[in-house]
Write a protein that holds these residues in place. Sequence first.
Motif, PDB file in Angstrom:
ATOM      1  N   VAL A  23      -1.592  -0.151  -5.876  1.00  0.00           N
ATOM      2  CA  VAL A  23      -1.988   1.093  -5.246  1.00  0.00           C
ATOM      3  C   VAL A  23      -0.797   2.042  -5.190  1.00  0.00           C
ATOM      4  CG1 VAL A  23      -2.864   2.159  -3.143  1.00  0.00           C
ATOM      5  CG2 VAL A  23      -3.735  -0.077  -3.871  1.00  0.00           C
ATOM      6  N   GLN A  24      -1.043   3.282  -5.570  1.00  0.00           N
ATOM      7  CA  GLN A  24      -0.006   4.312  -5.456  1.00  0.00           C
ATOM      8  C   GLN A  24      -0.603   5.594  -4.902  1.00  0.00           C
ATOM      9  OE1 GLN A  24       1.893   4.534  -9.445  1.00  0.00           O
ATOM     10  NE2 GLN A  24       3.763   3.956  -8.368  1.00  0.00           N
ATOM     11  N   LEU A  25       0.116   6.181  -3.978  1.00  0.00           N
ATOM     12  CA  LEU A  25      -0.180   7.521  -3.490  1.00  0.00           C
ATOM     13  C   LEU A  25       1.070   8.346  -3.747  1.00  0.00           C
ATOM     14  CD1 LEU A  25      -1.854   6.754  -0.031  1.00  0.00           C
ATOM     15  CD2 LEU A  25      -2.989   7.157  -2.216  1.00  0.00           C
ATOM     16  N   SER A  56      -0.233  18.145  -2.667  1.00  0.00           N
ATOM     17  CA  SER A  56      -1.200  17.319  -3.381  1.00  0.00           C
ATOM     18  C   SER A  56      -0.804  15.857  -3.231  1.00  0.00           C
ATOM     19  CB  SER A  56      -1.229  17.676  -4.870  1.00  0.00           C
ATOM     20  OG  SER A  56      -1.582  19.025  -5.072  1.00  0.00           O
ATOM     21  N   CYS A  57      -1.784  14.994  -3.255  1.00  0.00           N
ATOM     22  CA  CYS A  57      -1.545  13.555  -3.218  1.00  0.00           C
ATOM     23  C   CYS A  57      -2.502  12.905  -4.204  1.00  0.00           C
ATOM     24  CB  CYS A  57      -1.753  13.001  -1.826  1.00  0.00           C
ATOM     25  SG  CYS A  57      -1.668  11.203  -1.720  1.00  0.00           S
ATOM     26  N   ALA A  58      -1.931  12.362  -5.262  1.00  0.00           N
ATOM     27  CA  ALA A  58      -2.722  11.706  -6.294  1.00  0.00           C
ATOM     28  C   ALA A  58      -2.717  10.205  -6.051  1.00  0.00           C
ATOM     29  CB  ALA A  58      -2.152  12.027  -7.667  1.00  0.00           C
ATOM     30  N   ALA A  59      -3.899   9.631  -6.033  1.00  0.00           N
ATOM     31  CA  ALA A  59      -4.035   8.208  -5.759  1.00  0.00           C
ATOM     32  C   ALA A  59      -4.442   7.448  -7.013  1.00  0.00           C
ATOM     33  CB  ALA A  59      -5.082   7.984  -4.672  1.00  0.00           C
ATOM     34  N   SER A  60      -3.984   6.206  -7.079  1.00  0.00           N
ATOM     35  CA  SER A  60      -4.408   5.313  -8.138  1.00  0.00           C
ATOM     36  C   SER A  60      -4.491   3.899  -7.581  1.00  0.00           C
ATOM     37  CB  SER A  60      -3.439   5.369  -9.322  1.00  0.00           C
ATOM     38  OG  SER A  60      -2.139   5.004  -8.918  1.00  0.00           O
ATOM     39  N   GLY A  61      -5.330   3.088  -8.210  1.00  0.00           N
ATOM     40  CA  GLY A  61      -5.436   1.697  -7.780  1.00  0.00           C
ATOM     41  C   GLY A  61      -6.426   1.456  -6.661  1.00  0.00           C
ATOM     42  N   ILE A  62      -7.139   2.504  -6.230  1.00  0.00           N
ATOM     43  CA  ILE A  62      -8.153   2.359  -5.186  1.00  0.00           C
ATOM     44  C   ILE A  62      -9.432   3.061  -5.618  1.00  0.00           C
ATOM     45  CG2 ILE A  62      -6.520   2.171  -3.281  1.00  0.00           C
ATOM     46  CD1 ILE A  62      -7.087   5.115  -2.604  1.00  0.00           C
ATOM     47  N   PRO A 113      -9.996  -7.001   7.443  1.00  0.00           N
ATOM     48  CA  PRO A 113      -8.974  -6.035   7.882  1.00  0.00           C
ATOM     49  C   PRO A 113      -9.061  -4.743   7.101  1.00  0.00           C
ATOM     50  CG  PRO A 113      -8.020  -8.213   7.595  1.00  0.00           C
ATOM     51  CD  PRO A 113      -9.411  -8.280   7.044  1.00  0.00           C
ATOM     52  N   SER A 114      -8.708  -3.657   7.770  1.00  0.00           N
ATOM     53  CA  SER A 114      -8.691  -2.357   7.091  1.00  0.00           C
ATOM     54  C   SER A 114      -7.618  -2.338   6.015  1.00  0.00           C
ATOM     55  CB  SER A 114      -8.404  -1.247   8.102  1.00  0.00           C
ATOM     56  OG  SER A 114      -9.413  -1.185   9.082  1.00  0.00           O
ATOM     57  N   LEU A 115      -7.850  -1.513   5.007  1.00  0.00           N
ATOM     58  CA  LEU A 115      -6.855  -1.270   3.967  1.00  0.00           C
ATOM     59  C   LEU A 115      -6.216   0.078   4.265  1.00  0.00           C
ATOM     60  CD1 LEU A 115      -8.925  -2.411   0.865  1.00  0.00           C
ATOM     61  CD2 LEU A 115      -7.260  -3.732   2.168  1.00  0.00           C
ATOM     62  N   ASP A 116      -4.917   0.116   4.284  1.00  0.00           N
ATOM     63  CA  ASP A 116      -4.199   1.305   4.755  1.00  0.00           C
ATOM     64  C   ASP A 116      -2.981   1.526   3.854  1.00  0.00           C
ATOM     65  OD1 ASP A 116      -2.980   2.269   8.098  1.00  0.00           O
ATOM     66  OD2 ASP A 116      -3.520   3.441   6.318  1.00  0.00           O
ATOM     67  N   TYR A 117      -2.948   2.655   3.174  1.00  0.00           N
ATOM     68  CA  TYR A 117      -1.876   2.921   2.217  1.00  0.00           C
ATOM     69  C   TYR A 117      -1.207   4.260   2.517  1.00  0.00           C
ATOM     70  CZ  TYR A 117      -4.393  -0.721  -0.309  1.00  0.00           C
ATOM     71  OH  TYR A 117      -5.026  -1.887  -0.660  1.00  0.00           O
ATOM     72  N   TRP A 118       0.092   4.305   2.212  1.00  0.00           N
ATOM     73  CA  TRP A 118       0.898   5.509   2.453  1.00  0.00           C
ATOM     74  C   TRP A 118       1.633   5.933   1.196  1.00  0.00           C
ATOM     75  CZ3 TRP A 118       0.878   8.104   7.066  1.00  0.00           C
ATOM     76  CH2 TRP A 118       0.315   7.438   8.156  1.00  0.00           C
ATOM     77  N   GLY A 119       1.803   7.225   1.066  1.00  0.00           N
ATOM     78  CA  GLY A 119       2.678   7.739   0.031  1.00  0.00           C
ATOM     79  C   GLY A 119       4.112   7.731   0.493  1.00  0.00           C
ATOM     80  N   GLN A 120       5.006   8.179  -0.392  1.00  0.00           N
ATOM     81  CA  GLN A 120       6.438   8.140  -0.091  1.00  0.00           C
ATOM     82  C   GLN A 120       6.903   9.355   0.681  1.00  0.00           C
ATOM     83  OE1 GLN A 120       5.189   9.212  -2.890  1.00  0.00           O
ATOM     84  NE2 GLN A 120       6.307  11.123  -3.278  1.00  0.00           N
ATOM     85  N   GLY A 121       6.066  10.371   0.759  1.00  0.00           N
ATOM     86  CA  GLY A 121       6.399  11.570   1.514  1.00  0.00           C
ATOM     87  C   GLY A 121       6.970  12.678   0.660  1.00  0.00           C
TER      88      GLY A 121
END
Length: 120
Positions: free
Chosen positions: A2-4, A21-27, A105-113
């Motif tokens: 997963v990447q944000l 903008s925040c581009a997501a992959s892997g989800i 459990p919830s899935l929770d992902y963060w970007g690097q900022g």
Amino acid sequence: QVQLVESGGGLVQPGGSLRLSCAASGITFSLYDLGWYRQAPGKQRELVAGITSGGTTNYADSVEGRCTISRDNEKNTVYLQMNSLKPEYTAVYYCNAKLTRRLFPSLDYWGQGTQVTVSS
């Protein structure tokens, strides 16, 4: 994996605008609730704006009317349009993607900022 990946931050003068903008992959992007958070030096991370998988939005009182969150499920991207920026908006802005599951459990992902600096 997963990447944000956030982009669009930078230096802007007070009163200016930025679009993050925040581009997501892997989800499976369309299933996730999305949010933009920010963390200023010495302060806790706080929610700026959120958008559910169904498109319902919510905003922090401090940015109401100045920010618009949107999502493009075709592009797996979430946006934060910020207008009439104020110096107190200076912070690192983070993208979050969360999937709440009833039996797991919830899935929770963060970007690097991405850094946003509002200064003249």
